[in-house]
Design an enzyme around this catalytic site. Structure first.
Site, PDB file in Angstrom:
ATOM      1  N   LYS A  79       0.828  -1.198   0.000  1.00  0.00           N
ATOM      2  CA  LYS A  79       0.000   0.000   0.000  1.00  0.00           C
ATOM      3  C   LYS A  79       0.877   1.269   0.000  1.00  0.00           C
ATOM      4  O   LYS A  79       2.068   1.206   0.301  1.00  0.00           O
ATOM      5  CB  LYS A  79      -0.938  -0.006   1.214  1.00  0.00           C
TER       6      LYS A  79
HETATM    7  C1  LIG Z   1      -5.421  -4.378   0.941  1.00  0.00           C
HETATM    8  C2  LIG Z   1      -6.894  -4.282   1.130  1.00  0.00           C
HETATM    9  C3  LIG Z   1      -7.536  -4.831   2.257  1.00  0.00           C
HETATM   10  C4  LIG Z   1      -6.852  -5.748   3.225  1.00  0.00           C
HETATM   11  O1  LIG Z   1      -5.781  -5.233   3.874  1.00  0.00           O
HETATM   12  P1  LIG Z   1      -4.623  -6.186   4.468  1.00  0.00           P
HETATM   13  O2  LIG Z   1      -3.818  -5.222   5.281  1.00  0.00           O
HETATM   14  O3  LIG Z   1      -3.873  -6.735   3.307  1.00  0.00           O
HETATM   15  O4  LIG Z   1      -5.272  -7.225   5.294  1.00  0.00           O
HETATM   16  C5  LIG Z   1      -8.896  -4.587   2.435  1.00  0.00           C
HETATM   17  N1  LIG Z   1      -9.597  -3.885   1.532  1.00  0.00           N
HETATM   18  C6  LIG Z   1      -9.028  -3.375   0.408  1.00  0.00           C
HETATM   19  C7  LIG Z   1      -9.875  -2.587  -0.532  1.00  0.00           C
HETATM   20  C8  LIG Z   1      -7.666  -3.582   0.163  1.00  0.00           C
HETATM   21  O5  LIG Z   1      -7.108  -3.126  -0.968  1.00  0.00           O
END
Ligand SMILES: *Cc1c(COP(=O)(O)O)cnc(C)c1O
Length: 363
Positions: free
Chosen positions: A186
């Site tokens: 991210k």
């Molecule tokens: C990455 C993501 C998640 C989950 O996050 P993690 O930290 O990988 O568990 C949830 N919702 C969206 C839209 C995402 O892109």
């Protein structure tokens, strides 16, 4: 090789200094000083209150539902959500025993269409779980109105929306809760990690107990809990990256604008809500057909370039969800959307290389 993304790594020596501190305190997890420092700095940077840091973005969603009193009960509970998202938006609901009811997206913004949401309301629906997909703000006012009129909880999945402003304030302070993901891929990350921004302090306090096995500060178990705590090492990574976040965003913006000018008119883009800013975390493009997408993708792969079909398939097509109304727009976009490589450190020559291959694939 050009991957779709590359995790940002901060200065190694700066990280070492934080780790030295962890060694000298010997305090590794359980709401330690670095987690508290990161909480405070993120609240300031984002312009939000009532932020709780957690172990990842999926648990952020699960804990948010629980703190708002959804899931885990005996009666059937459902939530209206979008089929166009990362799988965790839906799997987190299922995992908590909340039935996801899919409602179609707007064909331009790719976010939940409030008009469709109203049509899909039914008995048992207790919450709305929209996503600011690729950092684009949902139709906040319309969704807030529906939630208020029907007594529904409103939980925004803001995993893509780090740092986005809406009408001058943070996009993340809307709804009863907004969740964040700080996964390594991210825009801002803590290796693994996440956060929940609550509207109300009481819910933050309840969530704080939930992420620590349901224990109160004096060790009494007064709620059903889980372990979803962030560690000091994760917070150390976050503190280092937060120092560099403006520079990271500037570098991404340059690549984003470069792609945009080279591909304008050749592919379709997401229509960005005019009241929100961009954080440049993704560069999704839509081709005229799935066949063109597959051709472009394989041409890129022949040159060792990896774009990703993101989000595909539409989540209403998963084996464990119940197909309901036909989500035409979500299916249409899912089949044709491709996220192009974008990360700080990607060169403009590489952007040129990617777009040249796309021109070739479109011919
Ligand atoms: C990455 C993501 C998640 C989950 O996050 P993690 O930290 O990988 O568990 C949830 N919702 C969206 C839209 C995402 O892109």
């Amino acid at each position: 090789m050009i991957p779709v993304t590359k995790s940002y790594l901060p200065d190694r020596e700066k990280l070492s200094r934080y780790i030295d501190g962890i060694y000298s305190r010997q305090w590794l997890t359980n709401h330690g000083p670095l987690v508290r420092e990161l909480t405070q700095r993120l609240e300031e940077y984002l312009g939000v209150e009532n932020l709780l840091l957690v172990a990842n973005g999926t648990l952020a969603l699960q804990v948010a539902y629980r703190a708002l009193g959804l899931g885990g009960g005996k009666s059937r509970v459902a939530a209206i959500t979008t089929p166009f998202s990362f799988v965790a938006t839906t799997s987190s609901l299922k995992w908590e025993g909340i039935e996801p009811i899919f409602s179609d997206i707007d064909p331009h913004s790719w976010c939940l269409d409030p008009k469709q949401v109203e049509r899909n309301l039914s008995e048992g629906v207790r919450a709305l779980v929209p996503v600011h997909v690729f950092g684009n703000a949902c139709d906040i006012e319309a969704l807030e109105l529906i939630a208020a009129n029907h007594g529904l909880s409103l939980i925004f999945d803001g995993a893509h929306a780090f740092g986005v402003k809406y009408r001058g304030g943070s996009l993340l302070r809307h709804g009863d809760a907004t969740t964040l993901s700080f996964h390594a891929t991210k825009l801002f990350h803590t290796i693994e990690g996440g956060g929940i921004i609550f509207r109300r302090k009481e819910q933050l306090e309840r969530a704080r107990r939930i992420i620590n096995f349901g224990m109160s500060t004096i060790g009494e178990i007064d709620d059903l809990g889980i372990n979803a705590k962030m560690s000091e090492f994760q917070a150390a990574m976050g503190l280092c990256i937060l120092d560099d976040i403006d520079e990271i965003m500037e570098k991404r913006a340059e690549i984003w604008h470069n792609y945009h000018s080279k591909l304008n008119g050749l592919v379709k883009f997401q229509l960005i809500n005019e009241n929100c800013t961009k954080n440049y975390s993704y560069f999704p493009v839509v081709f005229e057909s799935e066949a063109v997408l597959l051709r472009v993708k394989s041409f890129l792969e022949e040159q060792d370039i990896y774009a990703r079909r993101y989000f595909y398939p539409s989540l209403d097509e998963l084996a464990y969800t119940t197909p309901c109304v036909i989500n035409e727009n979500s299916k249409f976009i899912s089949k044709r959307v491709l996220c192009l490589p974008l990360y700080p450190g990607m060169s403009i020559e590489d952007v040129q290389k990617v777009t040249d291959i796309i021109y070739w694939g479109l011919e």
